[in-house]
Design a protein around this motif. Structure first.
Motif, PDB file in Angstrom:
ATOM      1  N   UNK A 182       0.851  -1.190   0.000  1.00 26.83           N
ATOM      2  CA  UNK A 182       0.000   0.000   0.000  1.00 26.83           C
ATOM      3  C   UNK A 182       0.883   1.234   0.000  1.00 26.83           C
ATOM      4  N   UNK A 183       0.536   2.201  -0.833  1.00 27.32           N
ATOM      5  CA  UNK A 183       1.275   3.457  -0.882  1.00 27.32           C
ATOM      6  C   UNK A 183       0.310   4.611  -0.665  1.00 27.32           C
ATOM      7  N   UNK A 184       0.650   5.479   0.270  1.00 30.86           N
ATOM      8  CA  UNK A 184      -0.115   6.704   0.527  1.00 30.86           C
ATOM      9  C   UNK A 184       0.765   7.877   0.110  1.00 30.86           C
ATOM     10  N   UNK A 185       0.250   8.672  -0.805  1.00 32.63           N
ATOM     11  CA  UNK A 185       0.939   9.888  -1.221  1.00 32.63           C
ATOM     12  C   UNK A 185       0.152  11.100  -0.767  1.00 32.63           C
ATOM     13  N   UNK A 186       0.860  12.144  -0.355  1.00 34.16           N
ATOM     14  CA  UNK A 186       0.234  13.400   0.054  1.00 34.16           C
ATOM     15  C   UNK A 186       0.646  14.486  -0.928  1.00 34.16           C
ATOM     16  N   UNK A 187      -0.356  15.101  -1.558  1.00 37.02           N
ATOM     17  CA  UNK A 187      -0.097  16.152  -2.537  1.00 37.02           C
ATOM     18  C   UNK A 187       0.447  17.417  -1.903  1.00 37.02           C
ATOM     19  N   UNK A 188       0.746  18.415  -2.729  1.00 36.38           N
ATOM     20  CA  UNK A 188       1.362  19.648  -2.233  1.00 36.38           C
ATOM     21  C   UNK A 188       0.403  20.551  -1.455  1.00 36.38           C
ATOM     22  N   UNK A 189      -0.881  20.351  -1.600  1.00 40.15           N
ATOM     23  CA  UNK A 189      -1.858  21.232  -0.964  1.00 40.15           C
ATOM     24  C   UNK A 189      -2.345  22.284  -1.942  1.00 40.15           C
ATOM     25  N   UNK A 190      -3.437  22.928  -1.605  1.00 39.86           N
ATOM     26  CA  UNK A 190      -4.033  23.915  -2.501  1.00 39.86           C
ATOM     27  C   UNK A 190      -3.264  25.225  -2.545  1.00 39.86           C
ATOM     28  N   UNK A 241      -4.806  35.257  12.757  1.00 37.48           N
ATOM     29  CA  UNK A 241      -5.843  34.728  11.891  1.00 37.48           C
ATOM     30  C   UNK A 241      -5.886  33.221  11.941  1.00 37.48           C
ATOM     31  N   UNK A 242      -6.800  32.665  11.205  1.00 40.89           N
ATOM     32  CA  UNK A 242      -6.922  31.213  11.075  1.00 40.89           C
ATOM     33  C   UNK A 242      -6.358  30.831   9.719  1.00 40.89           C
ATOM     34  N   UNK A 243      -5.388  29.956   9.724  1.00 42.77           N
ATOM     35  CA  UNK A 243      -4.700  29.541   8.511  1.00 42.77           C
ATOM     36  C   UNK A 243      -5.081  28.105   8.181  1.00 42.77           C
ATOM     37  N   UNK A 244      -5.136  27.762   6.896  1.00 38.75           N
ATOM     38  CA  UNK A 244      -5.530  26.411   6.491  1.00 38.75           C
ATOM     39  C   UNK A 244      -4.900  26.028   5.156  1.00 38.75           C
ATOM     40  N   UNK A 245      -4.925  24.754   4.887  1.00 32.53           N
ATOM     41  CA  UNK A 245      -4.543  24.196   3.604  1.00 32.53           C
ATOM     42  C   UNK A 245      -5.342  22.915   3.434  1.00 32.53           C
ATOM     43  N   UNK A 246      -5.464  22.432   2.226  1.00 30.73           N
ATOM     44  CA  UNK A 246      -6.165  21.187   1.940  1.00 30.73           C
ATOM     45  C   UNK A 246      -5.227  20.328   1.102  1.00 30.73           C
ATOM     46  N   UNK A 247      -4.960  19.116   1.567  1.00 25.80           N
ATOM     47  CA  UNK A 247      -3.989  18.231   0.923  1.00 25.80           C
ATOM     48  C   UNK A 247      -4.708  17.002   0.378  1.00 25.80           C
ATOM     49  N   UNK A 248      -4.456  16.669  -0.883  1.00 24.73           N
ATOM     50  CA  UNK A 248      -5.034  15.473  -1.480  1.00 24.73           C
ATOM     51  C   UNK A 248      -4.255  14.245  -1.003  1.00 24.73           C
ATOM     52  N   UNK A 249      -5.004  13.214  -0.596  1.00 23.81           N
ATOM     53  CA  UNK A 249      -4.412  11.963  -0.138  1.00 23.81           C
ATOM     54  C   UNK A 249      -4.689  10.897  -1.197  1.00 23.81           C
ATOM     55  N   UNK A 250      -3.634  10.229  -1.672  1.00 22.30           N
ATOM     56  CA  UNK A 250      -3.765   9.218  -2.725  1.00 22.30           C
ATOM     57  C   UNK A 250      -3.375   7.841  -2.201  1.00 22.30           C
ATOM     58  N   UNK A 251      -4.206   6.851  -2.470  1.00 23.09           N
ATOM     59  CA  UNK A 251      -3.944   5.464  -2.069  1.00 23.09           C
ATOM     60  C   UNK A 251      -3.789   4.616  -3.315  1.00 23.09           C
ATOM     61  N   UNK A 252      -2.683   3.877  -3.393  1.00 23.80           N
ATOM     62  CA  UNK A 252      -2.477   2.956  -4.501  1.00 23.80           C
ATOM     63  C   UNK A 252      -1.981   1.625  -3.944  1.00 23.80           C
ATOM     64  N   UNK A 253      -2.384   0.530  -4.605  1.00 26.18           N
ATOM     65  CA  UNK A 253      -1.910  -0.789  -4.145  1.00 26.18           C
ATOM     66  C   UNK A 253      -0.460  -1.005  -4.516  1.00 26.18           C
TER      67      UNK A 253
END
Length: 160
Positions: free
Chosen positions: A67-75, A148-160
């Motif tokens: 199993x591989x989990x990749x985390x993208x760079x964020x928005x 302030x309130x800071x945020x980001x959204x990161x894409x999580x990818x799952x591959x076998x």
């Protein structure tokens, strides 16, 4: 002394399931990585962690799967090596990083065999098996930022 709330949302933009032979894996949960209050005058980094839960089911096929989990760079960034938390007002961003280990030495990116997290997991036949991936986050100290309130959204990818 200025203090801020910092949050990172690990958003799932994922397929419903990944199949390998007769094994299917899916995300169960993925939490927010909350950094809490960030002090711009602190000399130590602000650390946090969250978990990504995956469940795999096997109906014949190989018992050991990769199993591989990749985390993208964020928005707010184009690179996994320079992630940014941004406030709603769009002022100066805060740099942060995501890691695969508690010591925060193994960078977590989105490239298989380079910086994505890979784990070989034994999946018993016809028995749902939980697999846990822990994400470790860090905001480096002494960054110049406004309240302030800071945020980001990161894409999580799952591959076998």
């Amino acid at each position: 002394m200025n203090r801020f709330d910092r949050w990172l949302l690990l958003a799932l933009a994922l397929p419903c399931g990944i199949a390998q032979a007769q094994t299917v894996c899916r995300f169960d949960t993925s939490g927010s990585l909350g950094f809490g209050v960030y002090d711009v005058l602190a000399t130590t980094p602000r650390d946090s962690q969250t978990d990504i839960h995956v469940t795999c089911n096997r109906d014949s096929g190989p018992a050991n799967i990769s199993l591989t989990i990749g985390l993208g760079p964020g928005t707010n960034s184009t690179s996994t090596s320079s992630r940014k938390l941004v406030s709603a007002t769009g002022t100066t961003p805060l740099s942060y990083e995501l890691f695969q280990d508690n010591a925060r030495t193994i960078h977590w990116g989105n490239s298989a065999a380079i910086d994505a997290a890979t784990r070989t997991q034994f999946i018993p036949n016809k028995t749902p098996t939980a697999v846990l991936f822990t994400v470790y986050g860090r905001i480096p100290p002494r960054q110049d930022a406004v309240a302030g309130t800071y945020a980001d959204s990161v894409q999580v990818n799952l591959t076998p």
